[in-house]
Design an enzyme around this catalytic site. Structure first.
Site, short mmCIF file in Angstrom:
data_model
loop_
_atom_site.label_atom_id
_atom_site.label_comp_id
_atom_site.label_asym_id
_atom_site.label_seq_id
_atom_site.Cartn_x
_atom_site.Cartn_y
_atom_site.Cartn_z
N CYS A 43 0.83 -1.22 0.00
CA CYS A 43 0.00 0.00 0.00
C CYS A 43 0.85 1.25 0.00
CB CYS A 43 -0.93 -0.02 1.22
SG CYS A 43 -1.85 1.52 1.39
N CYS A 48 -1.34 1.61 -3.22
CA CYS A 48 -2.36 2.65 -3.06
C CYS A 48 -1.81 4.07 -3.00
CB CYS A 48 -3.14 2.43 -1.76
SG CYS A 48 -3.44 0.72 -1.35
N LYS A 51 0.23 5.30 -6.13
CA LYS A 51 -0.73 5.28 -7.24
C LYS A 51 -1.65 6.51 -7.18
CE LYS A 51 -4.52 4.01 -6.48
NZ LYS A 51 -5.02 2.66 -6.32
N TYR A 100 5.79 4.78 9.83
CA TYR A 100 5.54 3.36 10.16
C TYR A 100 6.58 2.85 11.16
CZ TYR A 100 1.66 1.86 7.21
OH TYR A 100 0.42 1.65 6.68
N ALA A 116 12.49 -13.12 7.06
CA ALA A 116 12.25 -14.14 8.07
C ALA A 116 11.49 -15.30 7.44
CB ALA A 116 11.43 -13.56 9.21
N GLY A 177 -7.06 -6.50 -17.17
CA GLY A 177 -8.29 -5.70 -17.18
C GLY A 177 -8.85 -5.47 -15.80
N TYR A 179 -8.14 -3.89 -11.55
CA TYR A 179 -7.92 -2.61 -10.86
C TYR A 179 -6.66 -1.93 -11.39
CZ TYR A 179 -10.91 -3.35 -6.62
OH TYR A 179 -11.93 -3.50 -5.72
N GLU A 183 -6.45 1.49 -13.63
CA GLU A 183 -5.98 2.70 -12.96
C GLU A 183 -4.75 3.26 -13.69
OE1 GLU A 183 -7.52 2.02 -8.39
OE2 GLU A 183 -5.44 1.55 -8.83
N ARG A 200 -7.66 -10.03 -22.20
CA ARG A 200 -7.93 -11.31 -22.87
C ARG A 200 -9.41 -11.60 -23.10
NH1 ARG A 200 -5.82 -15.49 -18.18
NH2 ARG A 200 -7.15 -14.79 -16.49
N GLY A 264 -2.67 -9.39 -12.25
CA GLY A 264 -3.08 -9.96 -10.97
C GLY A 264 -1.90 -10.18 -10.04
N HIS A 437 -27.61 20.12 -2.29
CA HIS A 437 -27.67 20.74 -3.61
C HIS A 437 -26.72 21.92 -3.71
CE1 HIS A 437 -29.56 21.62 -7.41
NE2 HIS A 437 -29.67 22.89 -7.06
N GLU A 442 -26.37 14.08 -4.87
CA GLU A 442 -27.79 14.20 -4.57
C GLU A 442 -28.63 13.25 -5.43
OE1 GLU A 442 -29.83 17.97 -5.67
OE2 GLU A 442 -27.93 18.52 -6.58
P1 NDP Z 1 -7.05 -8.19 -10.68
O1 NDP Z 1 -7.22 -9.54 -10.15
O2 NDP Z 1 -7.98 -7.12 -10.30
O3 NDP Z 1 -6.94 -8.23 -12.25
C1 NDP Z 1 -6.05 -9.06 -12.91
C2 NDP Z 1 -6.30 -8.96 -14.40
O4 NDP Z 1 -5.29 -9.68 -15.10
C3 NDP Z 1 -7.63 -9.56 -14.80
O5 NDP Z 1 -8.19 -8.72 -15.78
C4 NDP Z 1 -7.23 -10.91 -15.36
O6 NDP Z 1 -8.09 -11.36 -16.38
C5 NDP Z 1 -5.91 -10.60 -15.99
N1 NDP Z 1 -5.03 -11.78 -16.10
C6 NDP Z 1 -4.73 -12.66 -15.15
N2 NDP Z 1 -3.89 -13.60 -15.62
C7 NDP Z 1 -3.65 -13.29 -16.91
C8 NDP Z 1 -2.88 -13.89 -17.94
N3 NDP Z 1 -2.16 -14.98 -17.71
N4 NDP Z 1 -2.88 -13.29 -19.15
C9 NDP Z 1 -3.60 -12.18 -19.37
N5 NDP Z 1 -4.36 -11.58 -18.44
C10 NDP Z 1 -4.38 -12.13 -17.21
O7 NDP Z 1 -5.55 -7.82 -10.25
P2 NDP Z 1 -4.79 -6.46 -10.07
O8 NDP Z 1 -3.35 -6.80 -10.08
O9 NDP Z 1 -5.31 -5.44 -11.00
O10 NDP Z 1 -5.16 -6.06 -8.60
C11 NDP Z 1 -4.95 -7.00 -7.54
C12 NDP Z 1 -5.83 -6.69 -6.39
O11 NDP Z 1 -5.31 -5.58 -5.68
C13 NDP Z 1 -7.24 -6.27 -6.79
O12 NDP Z 1 -8.08 -7.36 -6.97
C14 NDP Z 1 -7.65 -5.43 -5.62
O13 NDP Z 1 -8.18 -6.26 -4.65
C15 NDP Z 1 -6.35 -4.81 -5.17
N6 NDP Z 1 -6.22 -3.43 -5.67
C16 NDP Z 1 -7.08 -2.50 -5.18
C17 NDP Z 1 -7.02 -1.21 -5.62
C18 NDP Z 1 -7.99 -0.22 -5.07
O14 NDP Z 1 -8.59 -0.48 -4.04
N7 NDP Z 1 -8.23 0.90 -5.76
C19 NDP Z 1 -6.05 -0.77 -6.60
C20 NDP Z 1 -5.20 -1.83 -7.08
C21 NDP Z 1 -5.30 -3.11 -6.62
P3 NDP Z 1 -9.48 -12.15 -16.07
O15 NDP Z 1 -10.49 -11.10 -15.76
O16 NDP Z 1 -9.71 -12.84 -17.36
O17 NDP Z 1 -9.18 -13.06 -14.94
#
Ligand code: NDP
Length: 454
Positions: A43, A48, A51, A100, A116, A177, A179, A183, A200, A264, A437, A442
Site C-alpha cells: 500500500c 495505493c 498510485k 511506520y 524471516a 483488465g 484494478y 488505474e 484477454r 493480478g 444541492h 444528490e
Molecule cells: P485483478 O485480479 O484485479 O486483475 C487481474 C487482471 O489480469 C484480470 O483482468 C485478469 O483477467 C488478468 N489476467 C490474469 N492472468 C492473466 C494472464 N495470464 N494473461 C492475461 N491476463 C491475465 O488484479 P490487479 O493486479 O489489477 O489487482 C490486484 C488486487 O489488488 C485487486 O483485486 C484489488 O483487490 C487490489 N487493488 C485495489 C485497488 C484499489 O482499491 N483501488 C487498486 C489496485 C489493486 P481475467 O479477468 O480474465 O481473470
C-alpha cells in the site's frame, strides 16, 4: 508453560502486519516483526499511496483544459516532468515509511530489517542467522505481481517497477483488465502517454456491475485509451531502437515503449517454510485460514493479501485488529468481509459497495434505479463526460443491495453510501434523506422511477 522469546512474531511490515504488531504490543505483549524490504508494504511503497499521487498528477492535464471554460487562459501549453513527480512521490513514501517505523518503535515492537522464514510452529529464522521462538506467529507477507511465462517477459514491468521508471514512456501497452490495469491506463493517459490496454476477454473490470463496466470503459475510451479485447501478448522482443515489438496471440504485432503486465497478484508464500511447518496452503498458494485467521497450525495465523480473501488495505488492517482481539484480548472476533465499499481510481473514478445487478438478480427480484448525467462542472468546461449512479434494490426487502457510482468523487461518496448500505438502509431511507444541492451525490437520493423491466 514454555518460555518464548516473543509472545508474537510478525513476518511482514505492511498494513496488516504493522497494525497487528502495534495493537498486540499495546496489550503488553512482547512483539517482534521482520520486514525484508521497506516498511509500509504494498500500500505505502508500491500500491495505493504512490498510485493515488500519480492519479492526482495525471488529472491536471484535463484540469488545465477545463479551466478555459471558466474564463481562465493558460498562456502556454503546460509541460510535465516525470522525474520531478517521481522524486516528489519518493520523498512522500520515505516520510510515510518513517512514520511506520516510528510507530512500531513507540509501541515497543522489536523490528528486524531482514527476511524471516518459519522454522517450526513456534520458531522464526532470520536471514541474519538468528532464530527466535514465539508463542504465536503471524504471517502478513502480502502478495506479489503475477507475470505469465511468455518469451520476452523479462522485457516487461510489473506494478513493482512501474512506480520508478527512469523516464516517461511515450507509448504504453498495459496487459490485464483489473484494478491495476485500468488505474494505470488513466495515469499514463493523463500524463500524456499513448495507452493501449490489452485484455484477454471482452470487457474490463470483470466481477463489477455490468453498467459500471460499460460506462467506465466507454468514458476511458473517450479520453483516448485504446482497448484491445480478446488480446494477449504471446512474445515480446526488444528492438534496436529500445522500443518493444509485441506479438499478440492472434499473430498481430504492436510496437511500444513500455510493456506493463497488470495481470493480478499471487500470495507471497514461496520459500517461507510454511508447508514444512505443516501450514496448509490453498491451491492458489494462499495461507488457508479459518474465520479467525488461524492457519492449520494453531500457533500460526495469517492476515492480509497472503490469505487471498479481499486484497484491500483496510481489510488487511481489520483482519490484523480482529487477530489481536482474538489472541491477545480474549475476545474472539471474526473479520467481516461483507459489504466492503471500494474505489477504483480510474478516470473517471469508480465507487462501489454491495451486489452488482447481475449477482443480486441471481438471489432475489430487484428494482434498478439508474441515472447518467453530465456533472455541473462540465456544463461550462464543455467536456463530454457523464456520471453514472445506480442503486440495486431488493423488490420485497426494499434494501439497497448495491450502490455503484462512476464519476468525479465517487471514491469519497461511496465511503458514506457504504455506511447506509452496511446499516441495511432501504430505498425509502435513501428517498427521505434530503438532497445536498448542488452536488452530484444528490442523485443518489432523488432517483424515483425504477428502470423499466425489459
Ligand atoms: P485483478 O485480479 O484485479 O486483475 C487481474 C487482471 O489480469 C484480470 O483482468 C485478469 O483477467 C488478468 N489476467 C490474469 N492472468 C492473466 C494472464 N495470464 N494473461 C492475461 N491476463 C491475465 O488484479 P490487479 O493486479 O489489477 O489487482 C490486484 C488486487 O489488488 C485487486 O483485486 C484489488 O483487490 C487490489 N487493488 C485495489 C485497488 C484499489 O482499491 N483501488 C487498486 C489496485 C489493486 P481475467 O479477468 O480474465 O481473470
Amino acid at each position: 508453560m514454555a518460555d518464548y522469546d516473543f509472545d508474537l512474531f510478525v513476518i511482514g511490515g505492511g498494513s496488516g502486519g504493522v497494525r497487528a504488531a502495534r495493537m498486540a504490543a499495546l496489550t503488553g505483549a512482547r512483539v517482534g516483526l521482520a520486514e525484508e524490504f521497506r516498511y509500509g508494504g504494498t500500500c505505502v511503497i508500491r500500491g495505493c499511496v504512490p498510485k493515488k499521487l500519480m492519479v492526482y498528477a495525471s488529472a491536471f492535464s484535463e484540469a488545465f483544459e477545463d479551466a478555459e471554460g471558466f474564463g481562465w487562459s493558460v498562456p502556454q501549453k503546460p509541460t510535465f516532468d516525470w522525474t520531478s513527480l517521481i522524486a516528489a512521490k519518493d520523498a512522500e513514501i520515505t516520510r510515510l515509511e518513517g512514520i511506520y517505523r516510528a510507530n512500531l518503535d513507540r509501541t515497543g515492537v522489536h523490528s528486524f530489517s531482514a527476511r524471516a522464514t518459519v522454522a517450526s510452529a513456534h520458531e522464526v529464522r532470520l536471514a541474519t542467522g538468528e532464530t527466535f521462538s514465539a508463542r504465536t506467529i503471524l504471517i502478513a507477507t502480502g502478495g506479489w505481481p503475477f507475470m505469465p511465462d511468455i518469451p520476452g517477459i523479462e522485457h516487461a514491468v510489473s506494478s513493482n517497477e512501474v512506480f520508478n521508471l527512469p523516464a516517461q514512456p511515450r507509448r504504453v501497452l498495459i496487459v490485464g483488465g483489473g484494478y491495476v490495469a485500468c488505474e494505470f491506463a488513466g495515469i499514463f493517459n493523463g500524463l500524456g502517454s499513448e495507452v493501449t490496454l490489452a485484455y484477454r476477454r471482452d470487457l474490463v473490470l470483470r466481477g463489477f456491475d455490468m453498467d459500471l463496466r460499460t460506462h467506465t470503459s466507454a468514458e476511458m475510451a473517450k479520453k483516448g485509451i485504446a482497448f484491445r479485447y480478446g488480446a494477449e501478448p504471446a512474445r515480446i522482443e526488444r528492438l534496436e531502437s529500445g522500443a518493444f515489438a509485441v506479438e499478440m496471440g492472434d499473430g498481430r504485432h504492436l510496437e511500444t515503449d513500455l510493456v506493463f503486465f497488470a495481470t493480478g497478484r499471487v500470495p507471497n508464500t514461496k520459500g517461507l517454510g510454511l508447508e514444512e511447518a505443516g501450514v496448509a496452503l490453498t491451491p492458489g498458494g494462499a495461507v488457508q485460514v479459518d474465520a479467525y485467521s488461524q492457519s492449520t497450525v494453531p500457533s500460526i495465523y495469517a492476515v492480509g493479501d497472503v490469505t487471498d480473501r479481499l486484497a484491500l488495505t483496510p481489510v488487511a488492517i481489520r483482519e490484523g485488529m480482529a487477530f489481536v482481539d482474538t489472541v491477545f484480548r480474549g475476545t474472539p472476533v471474526s473479520p467481516d468481509h461483507d459489504l466492503v465499499p471500494t474505489a477504483v481510481f480510474t478516470q473517471p473514478e469508480i465507487g462501489t459497495v454491495g451486489l452488482s445487478e447481475e449477482d443480486a438478480r441471481a438471489l432475489e427480484p430487484v428494482e434498478i434505479y439508474r441515472s447518467t448525467f453530465r456533472a455541473m462542472m462540465h456544463t461550462l468546461s464543455g467536456r463530454d463526460e457523464r456520471m453514472l449512479m445506480k442503486l440495486v434494490v431488493g423488490k420485497e426487502s426494499r434494501r439497497v443491495l448495491g450502490c455503484h457510482i462512476v464519476g468525479h468523487g465517487a471514491g469519497e461518496m461511496i465511503q458514506l453510501a457504504g455506511v447506509a448500505v452496511k446499516m441495511g438502509a432501504t430505498k425509502e431511507d435513501f428517498d427521505r434523506t434530503c438532497a445536498v444541492h448542488p452536488t452530484a451525490a444528490e442523485e443518489l437520493v432523488t432517483m424515483r422511477e425504477p428502470v423499466a423491466e425489459t
